[in-house]
Design a protein around this motif. Structure first.
Motif, PDB file in Angstrom:
ATOM      1  N   THR A  28      58.259  26.406  32.084  1.00  0.00           N
ATOM      2  CA  THR A  28      58.175  26.763  30.533  1.00  0.00           C
ATOM      3  C   THR A  28      56.762  26.622  30.123  1.00  0.00           C
ATOM      4  OG1 THR A  28      58.404  24.698  29.723  1.00  0.00           O
ATOM      5  CG2 THR A  28      60.406  25.804  30.175  1.00  0.00           C
ATOM      6  N   PHE A  29      56.657  27.265  29.113  1.00  0.00           N
ATOM      7  CA  PHE A  29      55.185  27.298  28.376  1.00  0.00           C
ATOM      8  C   PHE A  29      54.856  25.853  27.519  1.00  0.00           C
ATOM      9  CE2 PHE A  29      53.430  31.175  29.321  1.00  0.00           C
ATOM     10  CZ  PHE A  29      53.957  32.357  28.990  1.00  0.00           C
ATOM     11  N   SER A  30      55.893  25.110  27.556  1.00  0.00           N
ATOM     12  CA  SER A  30      55.558  23.847  26.416  1.00  0.00           C
ATOM     13  C   SER A  30      54.386  23.238  26.539  1.00  0.00           C
ATOM     14  CB  SER A  30      56.949  23.141  26.672  1.00  0.00           C
ATOM     15  OG  SER A  30      56.963  22.471  27.972  1.00  0.00           O
ATOM     16  N   THR A  31      53.793  23.035  27.613  1.00  0.00           N
ATOM     17  CA  THR A  31      52.486  22.236  27.735  1.00  0.00           C
ATOM     18  C   THR A  31      51.398  23.143  27.999  1.00  0.00           C
ATOM     19  OG1 THR A  31      53.080  21.633  30.038  1.00  0.00           O
ATOM     20  CG2 THR A  31      53.807  20.183  28.444  1.00  0.00           C
ATOM     21  N   TYR A  32      51.423  24.529  27.687  1.00  0.00           N
ATOM     22  CA  TYR A  32      50.495  25.349  28.368  1.00  0.00           C
ATOM     23  C   TYR A  32      49.670  26.023  27.362  1.00  0.00           C
ATOM     24  CZ  TYR A  32      52.011  25.224  33.331  1.00  0.00           C
ATOM     25  OH  TYR A  32      52.334  24.542  34.546  1.00  0.00           O
ATOM     26  N   ASN A  33      48.597  26.376  27.516  1.00  0.00           N
ATOM     27  CA  ASN A  33      47.872  27.429  26.558  1.00  0.00           C
ATOM     28  C   ASN A  33      47.915  28.698  27.452  1.00  0.00           C
ATOM     29  OD1 ASN A  33      46.459  25.450  24.952  1.00  0.00           O
ATOM     30  ND2 ASN A  33      45.436  24.960  27.014  1.00  0.00           N
ATOM     31  N   ILE A  34      48.304  29.809  26.318  1.00  0.00           N
ATOM     32  CA  ILE A  34      48.459  31.183  26.793  1.00  0.00           C
ATOM     33  C   ILE A  34      47.386  31.944  26.150  1.00  0.00           C
ATOM     34  CG2 ILE A  34      49.914  33.275  26.791  1.00  0.00           C
ATOM     35  CD1 ILE A  34      51.384  29.847  25.909  1.00  0.00           C
ATOM     36  N   GLY A  35      46.680  32.921  27.205  1.00  0.00           N
ATOM     37  CA  GLY A  35      45.567  33.791  26.807  1.00  0.00           C
ATOM     38  C   GLY A  35      45.807  35.105  26.869  1.00  0.00           C
ATOM     39  N   TRP A  36      45.389  35.984  26.142  1.00  0.00           N
ATOM     40  CA  TRP A  36      45.699  37.354  26.263  1.00  0.00           C
ATOM     41  C   TRP A  36      44.301  37.984  26.390  1.00  0.00           C
ATOM     42  CZ3 TRP A  36      49.797  40.387  26.746  1.00  0.00           C
ATOM     43  CH2 TRP A  36      51.051  39.799  26.167  1.00  0.00           C
ATOM     44  N   PHE A  37      44.061  38.807  27.695  1.00  0.00           N
ATOM     45  CA  PHE A  37      42.765  39.386  27.931  1.00  0.00           C
ATOM     46  C   PHE A  37      42.865  40.769  28.053  1.00  0.00           C
ATOM     47  CE2 PHE A  37      40.283  35.654  28.941  1.00  0.00           C
ATOM     48  CZ  PHE A  37      41.355  34.653  28.758  1.00  0.00           C
ATOM     49  N   ARG A  38      41.927  41.835  28.169  1.00  0.00           N
ATOM     50  CA  ARG A  38      42.077  43.199  28.389  1.00  0.00           C
ATOM     51  C   ARG A  38      40.938  43.480  29.221  1.00  0.00           C
ATOM     52  NH1 ARG A  38      41.196  45.291  22.020  1.00  0.00           N
ATOM     53  NH2 ARG A  38      38.957  44.952  22.028  1.00  0.00           N
ATOM     54  N   GLN A  39      41.227  44.696  29.822  1.00  0.00           N
ATOM     55  CA  GLN A  39      39.993  45.382  30.767  1.00  0.00           C
ATOM     56  C   GLN A  39      40.289  46.824  30.592  1.00  0.00           C
ATOM     57  OE1 GLN A  39      39.921  43.888  34.914  1.00  0.00           O
ATOM     58  NE2 GLN A  39      37.699  44.452  34.918  1.00  0.00           N
ATOM     59  N   ALA A  40      39.040  47.397  29.943  1.00  0.00           N
ATOM     60  CA  ALA A  40      39.056  48.992  29.876  1.00  0.00           C
ATOM     61  C   ALA A  40      38.405  49.359  31.260  1.00  0.00           C
ATOM     62  CB  ALA A  40      38.315  49.325  28.904  1.00  0.00           C
ATOM     63  N   PRO A  41      38.576  50.696  31.513  1.00  0.00           N
ATOM     64  CA  PRO A  41      38.119  51.011  33.004  1.00  0.00           C
ATOM     65  C   PRO A  41      36.518  50.921  32.790  1.00  0.00           C
ATOM     66  CG  PRO A  41      39.667  52.654  32.019  1.00  0.00           C
ATOM     67  CD  PRO A  41      39.457  51.488  31.107  1.00  0.00           C
ATOM     68  N   GLY A  42      36.058  50.578  33.793  1.00  0.00           N
ATOM     69  CA  GLY A  42      34.218  50.607  34.071  1.00  0.00           C
ATOM     70  C   GLY A  42      33.661  49.396  33.164  1.00  0.00           C
ATOM     71  N   LYS A  43      34.716  48.474  32.500  1.00  0.00           N
ATOM     72  CA  LYS A  43      34.117  47.339  31.782  1.00  0.00           C
ATOM     73  C   LYS A  43      34.731  46.057  32.152  1.00  0.00           C
ATOM     74  CE  LYS A  43      33.573  49.696  27.466  1.00  0.00           C
ATOM     75  NZ  LYS A  43      33.884  49.841  25.935  1.00  0.00           N
ATOM     76  N   GLU A  44      34.081  44.840  32.028  1.00  0.00           N
ATOM     77  CA  GLU A  44      34.441  43.599  32.488  1.00  0.00           C
ATOM     78  C   GLU A  44      35.638  43.221  31.567  1.00  0.00           C
ATOM     79  OE1 GLU A  44      30.220  41.816  33.752  1.00  0.00           O
ATOM     80  OE2 GLU A  44      31.162  40.920  32.146  1.00  0.00           O
ATOM     81  N   ARG A  45      36.346  42.281  31.911  1.00  0.00           N
ATOM     82  CA  ARG A  45      37.411  41.877  31.312  1.00  0.00           C
ATOM     83  C   ARG A  45      37.150  40.969  30.136  1.00  0.00           C
ATOM     84  NH1 ARG A  45      40.090  37.504  35.073  1.00  0.00           N
ATOM     85  NH2 ARG A  45      38.210  36.283  34.365  1.00  0.00           N
ATOM     86  N   GLU A  46      37.803  41.054  28.972  1.00  0.00           N
ATOM     87  CA  GLU A  46      37.556  40.672  27.923  1.00  0.00           C
ATOM     88  C   GLU A  46      38.884  39.790  27.295  1.00  0.00           C
ATOM     89  OE1 GLU A  46      36.334  42.756  23.329  1.00  0.00           O
ATOM     90  OE2 GLU A  46      37.576  43.636  24.956  1.00  0.00           O
ATOM     91  N   PHE A  47      38.157  38.628  26.472  1.00  0.00           N
ATOM     92  CA  PHE A  47      38.872  38.020  25.919  1.00  0.00           C
ATOM     93  C   PHE A  47      39.396  38.285  24.598  1.00  0.00           C
ATOM     94  CE2 PHE A  47      40.922  34.135  24.261  1.00  0.00           C
ATOM     95  CZ  PHE A  47      40.576  33.985  22.933  1.00  0.00           C
ATOM     96  N   VAL A  48      40.768  38.166  24.311  1.00  0.00           N
ATOM     97  CA  VAL A  48      41.476  38.774  23.287  1.00  0.00           C
ATOM     98  C   VAL A  48      41.962  37.962  22.395  1.00  0.00           C
ATOM     99  CG1 VAL A  48      43.260  40.276  22.335  1.00  0.00           C
ATOM    100  CG2 VAL A  48      42.044  41.030  24.588  1.00  0.00           C
ATOM    101  N   ALA A  49      42.635  36.911  22.796  1.00  0.00           N
ATOM    102  CA  ALA A  49      43.338  36.016  21.943  1.00  0.00           C
ATOM    103  C   ALA A  49      43.878  34.663  22.921  1.00  0.00           C
ATOM    104  CB  ALA A  49      44.504  36.365  20.992  1.00  0.00           C
TER     105      ALA A  49
END
Length: 125
Positions: A28-49
């Motif tokens: 379960t997620f109960s003790t975890y941190n959850i991150g959202w990231f995104r990656q556009a073509p030709g770009k580096e991965r980017e933190f979202v939230a």
């Protein structure tokens, strides 16, 4: 071990909304941190939230602040990323990730050992 599955991506016009889901299995997620990231073509991965399941903290990239928000469903062990007022520059593959430990460097994708497969978000102009 944690398995993550994202869903909810798609094609929307600029100004539209989408809600991405990140469902966890294995643990379960109960003790975890959850991150959202995104990656556009030709770009580096980017933190979202990021979201702390335990503490309820959230952190958003400046580029999405005020437009995106994180919520959760405890019973479904699922985290959501509500995306409003979408812009063409939001077009990317979106990934959720999770890590245990404290609320540290939640913006750094290298800190996350578990990742989903990604879901495509395309915003047309």
């Amino acid at each position: 071990q944690v398995q993550l599955v994202e869903s909810g991506g798609g094609l929307v016009p600029a100004g539209g909304s989408l809600r991405l889901s990140c469902a966890a299995s294995g643990r379960t997620f109960s003790t975890y941190n959850i991150g959202w990231f995104r990656q556009a073509p030709g770009k580096e991965r980017e933190f979202v939230a990021a979201f702390s399941w335990t503490l309820g903290y959230t952190n958003y990239a400046d580029s999405v602040k005020g437009r995106f928000s994180i919520s959760r469903d405890n019973a479904k062990n699922t985290v959501y990323l509500q995306m409003n007022s979408l812009k063409p520059e939001d077009t990317a593959v979106y990934y959720c990730a999770t890590k245990s430990g404290g609320w540290r460097r939640v913006y750094d994708g290298d800190e996350y050992p578990y990742w989903g497969q990604g879901t495509q978000v395309t915003v047309s102009s």
